[in-house]
Enzyme design. Structure first.
Site, short mmCIF file in Angstrom:
data_model
loop_
_atom_site.label_atom_id
_atom_site.label_comp_id
_atom_site.label_asym_id
_atom_site.label_seq_id
_atom_site.Cartn_x
_atom_site.Cartn_y
_atom_site.Cartn_z
N CYS A 190 -2.81 -9.61 5.77
CA CYS A 190 -2.60 -8.35 6.48
C CYS A 190 -2.50 -8.57 7.99
O CYS A 190 -3.43 -9.11 8.60
CB CYS A 190 -3.74 -7.39 6.17
SG CYS A 190 -3.48 -5.75 6.88
N HIS B 259 3.51 -15.88 2.64
CA HIS B 259 4.50 -15.13 3.41
C HIS B 259 4.75 -15.96 4.66
O HIS B 259 3.85 -16.15 5.47
CB HIS B 259 3.96 -13.74 3.78
CG HIS B 259 4.98 -12.90 4.51
ND1 HIS B 259 4.90 -11.53 4.56
CD2 HIS B 259 6.08 -13.23 5.22
CE1 HIS B 259 5.92 -11.06 5.27
NE2 HIS B 259 6.64 -12.08 5.68
N ASP C 7 11.80 -12.33 3.28
CA ASP C 7 13.25 -12.22 3.41
C ASP C 7 13.99 -12.46 2.10
O ASP C 7 15.07 -13.06 2.08
CB ASP C 7 13.79 -13.17 4.49
CG ASP C 7 13.33 -12.80 5.88
OD1 ASP C 7 12.71 -11.73 6.03
OD2 ASP C 7 13.55 -13.59 6.82
N ALA D 167 0.83 -1.20 0.00
CA ALA D 167 0.00 0.00 0.00
C ALA D 167 0.87 1.25 0.00
O ALA D 167 1.83 1.37 0.76
CB ALA D 167 -0.93 0.01 1.21
#
Length: 384
Positions: free
Chosen positions: A111, A181, A215, A28
């Site tokens: 999120c 993630h 990472d 964002a």
């Protein structure tokens, strides 16, 4: 370990074929048209929009309509949606498809921002597996021939992992790829990403491409992730902040070529100026564009000998002419500083107990009383 792979096979995401299996992660306030165009000029792959709230899109708010616009050079138009209500998400996808606004749609379930998770959204949502399944199934159906993908985290915390069950549900719904993630919401962006979770996901999901995220600060990191986990591609977020040339390194690595960009300060200045110029085009407002580029100053000049006064002036500039005057003061022949310009960038945050609705973890089913709170979770935040 080598910094290159044998030439990687193209990555198929539904009908889309990526010669280089690299995806720019939605961020964002970062991955607007200007930044996507800049990264594309350096490399190859799929470049995803910043996250768009499905409710705002359905309501056709001016900002959401601006954010889904793509430049004519963006030949694969990729949009990420965030939503918590199956009906609203489906309506948003239907709109994008009916109006021919996207070639690829991604759903964000990663999120970790407290304002979202405390309402049951983001990384908290897959805990309610039936709700997750309903959102994804509805979106896949609405997308039709447009490939729909999902991005998620490992789960809420170490004791409440959701990624394997959610991935199975997403695979069953017919998504075109699944990105992980490899952190929980509790970890935010801190510590070290758990790449072993990507390995486990790849071993579990065998018929749908699995992409790894977390990472990747260099092409060598991307190569190492693929070799260690067997994932089909990588998603790059914070590692490219102030380093759009990373996509050139990644393209070379996946093509089996040895390349590592080591830009002089003059070359960094050219990239910074180009970014500002593209932001002017995006905003159609020079002053606003120059305000927006300010947050990128520290990332671009990380490790270079640029005085604090000059950095501060760049971070307060209000026109392209002013930026040009300031960049002219730099020592353009200053060589690449090596390790000082590399490694982690962006805020990592610290581990924290995730903010969740009351009694959220008591059951995997969604109580009717939570539906109003889920609607309130549709806020515009980054999160992957």
């Amino acid at each position: 370990m080598s910094t290159v792979l044998a030439p990687a096979a193209p990555l198929s995401i539904g009908p889309l074929t990526l010669d280089v299996p690299v995806v720019l992660a939605p961020m964002a306030g970062i991955t607007n048209t200007a930044f996507r165009r800049l990264c594309r000029e350096y490399g190859a792959g799929l470049y995803v929009s910043e996250m768009i709230t499905s409710r705002a899109l359905v309501e056709r708010t001016p900002e959401s309509m601006r954010l889904i616009q793509h430049h004519e050079s963006e030949t694969t138009r990729s949009i990420q949606l965030y939503g918590v209500d199956p009906k609203t998400v489906s309506e948003a996808v239907t709109m994008l498809v009916a109006e021919d606004r996207a070639d690829h749609i991604d759903l964000n379930f990663g999120c970790p921002v407290p304002k979202v998770t405390r309402k049951g959204g983001g990384a908290a949502l897959p805990w309610k597996l039936d709700l997750f399944r309903a959102i994804v199934e509805g979106a896949v159906k609405a997308a039709g021939d447009i490939p729909l993908t999902v991005k998620m985290r490992k789960g809420i915390d170490a004791d409440h992992l959701t990624y394997l069950e959610a991935a199975r549900a997403a695979q069953g719904a017919g998504v075109a790829s699944i990105a992980l993630h490899a952190r929980t919401a509790a970890e935010f962006y801190s510590g070290t990403a758990d790449w072993s979770a990507i390995t486990k996901l790849k071993e579990t999901i065998t018929d749908t491409p699995v992409l790894g995220n977390g990472d990747i600060w260099s092409a060598a990191d991307a190569v190492r992730m693929v070799e260690q986990t067997g994932c089909d591609g990588v998603v790059v977020g914070r590692g490219c902040l102030g380093r759009p040339w990373l996509f050139g390194d990644l393209a070379a690595a996946f093509r089996g070529e040895e390349l590592k960009a080591e830009p002089s300060l003059g070359e960094v200045a050219i990239a910074f100026r180009r970014h500002a110029e593209l932001l002017v085009d995006f905003f159609d407002d020079e002053n606003r564009a120059c305000r927006d580029i300010r947050k990128h100053v520290a990332w671009y000049f990380k490790g270079y000998a640029v005085g604090g006064e000059l950095r501060a002036a760049l971070a307060a500039s209000s026109s392209l002419d002013e930026i040009d005057e300031l960049l002219a003061r730099l020592d353009h022949d200053q060589p690449y500083p090596g390790a000082d310009a590399e490694g982690q960038r962006g805020r990592a945050g610290t581990p924290k107990v995730p903010s969740l609705p009351e009694n959220w973890l008591d059951s995997r089913e969604l109580p009717e009383s939570f539906r109003a709170e889920l609607t309130a979770a549709e806020l515009h935040h980054s999160g992957g």
